[in-house]
Enzyme design. Structure first.
Site, PDB file in Angstrom:
ATOM      1  N   LYS A  80      17.410 111.490  38.694  1.00  0.00           N
ATOM      2  CA  LYS A  80      17.262 110.142  38.136  1.00  0.00           C
ATOM      3  C   LYS A  80      16.613 109.166  39.122  1.00  0.00           C
ATOM      4  O   LYS A  80      16.873 107.964  39.088  1.00  0.00           O
ATOM      5  CB  LYS A  80      18.592 109.574  37.643  1.00  0.00           C
ATOM      6  N   ARG A 163      16.374 105.955  44.906  1.00  0.00           N
ATOM      7  CA  ARG A 163      16.390 104.654  44.238  1.00  0.00           C
ATOM      8  C   ARG A 163      17.628 103.880  44.686  1.00  0.00           C
ATOM      9  O   ARG A 163      18.524 104.428  45.341  1.00  0.00           O
ATOM     10  CB  ARG A 163      16.417 104.824  42.718  1.00  0.00           C
TER      11      ARG A 163
END
Length: 326
Positions: A80, A163
């Site tokens: 992700k 991220r």
């Protein structure tokens, strides 16, 4: 139809099938009752006669001169953090051939035990001067993987995309949320998964949270590979300015700078960057990418940010680089 006319039709057909049977007798024998498995049929002499020319088998599934090579670069994660988009963008480069699926060779004992030849056969065809890139995000969190990759190629280039850890957790939940909706199942609320029901504090057993504590897994990779063989992609910037991140990877891999905004464009309908394959073809990531996150309580987001702050600092010190994750 008169009887004489029927015979005139049947004679040519009988002659045709007779010739076909004669030329491919071994094929028919293989297909008879009690025959060998069908995968042996493909290798049998019946089909080979259809594929051979001047004694050589013709394989038209790939360009002449292309071969299947072991990867020289592996994208190990993180889940992700834009790894699929990253792989698709890199595949626009003429010097790169990428796998179209996650191979799960180094993290799956069943696959790993099938050997290196099995792994090589799962690679795309490429020319000798090209770099094959494989992506399996689970590699980042799997304990034995760094050592196994090192055994294959001690010079392997490693790419990892990171991220903001809180955003990654929510994105992880979002994927599961929509997957359940597609199955007509009721997804659990984010708060139910993220919070300990007894204490009301963050649930330390929540796997999405564990993955976002990046330094826990990064330390294992740095024990096996030197820092100059590991390139870290800013996954948040990849969404905003993908070309700048790709340019760093091109340099890391020793490739010419090819990927520009002539090959990538922002799709206002989809809300993220898509690819121009050529002058007539464009391609976007699947509908599962770039989905809107469910609404999350801002207080819970603050709680996550506070929790990750010391873990982020440990990561920054470990990799000698900072990210704007405050």
């Amino acid at each position: 139809m008169k009887r004489g006319q029927r015979w005139r039709c049947l004679v040519p057909l009988s002659f045709f099938f007779g010739i076909l049977f004669y030329c491919n007798q071994s094929l028919w024998e293989t297909l008879s009752i009690g025959a060998k498995p069908i995968n042996n049929v493909i290798a049998g002499s019946g089909f080979r006669k259809l594929l051979e020319e001047n004694g050589k088998i013709i394989d038209k599934s790939h360009p002449i001169g292309a071969i299947k090579q072991f990867p020289k670069c592996v994208i190990i994660g993180v889940r992700k953090c834009g790894t699929r988009a990253l792989l698709e963008f890199l595949d626009l480069h003429s010097g790169i051939q990428s796998t179209y699926h996650e191979v799960h060779f180094f993290d799956d004992d069943k696959n790993y035990n099938q050997g290196l030849e099995w792994y090589r056969k799962n690679m795309p065809y490429s020319f000798p001067g090209q770099i094959t890139v494989e992506k399996t995000p689970r590699y980042f969190i799997s304990h034995g993987v760094p050592y196994r990759i090192k055994r294959l190629n001690s010079d392997m280039k490693i790419i990892v995309s990171l991220r903001h850890p809180t955003i990654r957790v929510i994105s992880d939940y979002t994927q599961i949320y929509y997957n359940k909706l597609m199955k007509n199942e009721t997804p659990d609320r984010f708060e139910t998964m993220a919070l300990d029901p007894d204490t009301g504090e963050l649930n330390m057993r929540y796997k999405a949270l564990q993955i976002s504590i990046y330094h826990h897994n990064f330390a294992r990779w740095l024990k096996i590979f030197p820092k100059n063989q590991i390139h870290i992609v800013d996954g948040d910037n990849l969404i905003i300015d993908p070309v700048s991140e790709i340019r760093k990877i091109e340099k890391f891999l020793g490739l010419a700078h090819e990927i520009t905004y002539d090959k990538l464009y922002f799709n206002t309908t989809r809300g993220f960057y898509c690819m121009r394959v050529n002058s007539t073809m464009e391609r976007c990531l699947g509908a599962s990418k770039g989905r809107r996150h469910p609404d999350i309580d801002p207080n819970l987001i603050t709680k996550f940010n506070k929790f990750f702050r010391p873990h982020n600092e440990r990561l920054f010190k470990m990799i000698n680089r900072r990210f704007p994750w405050s």
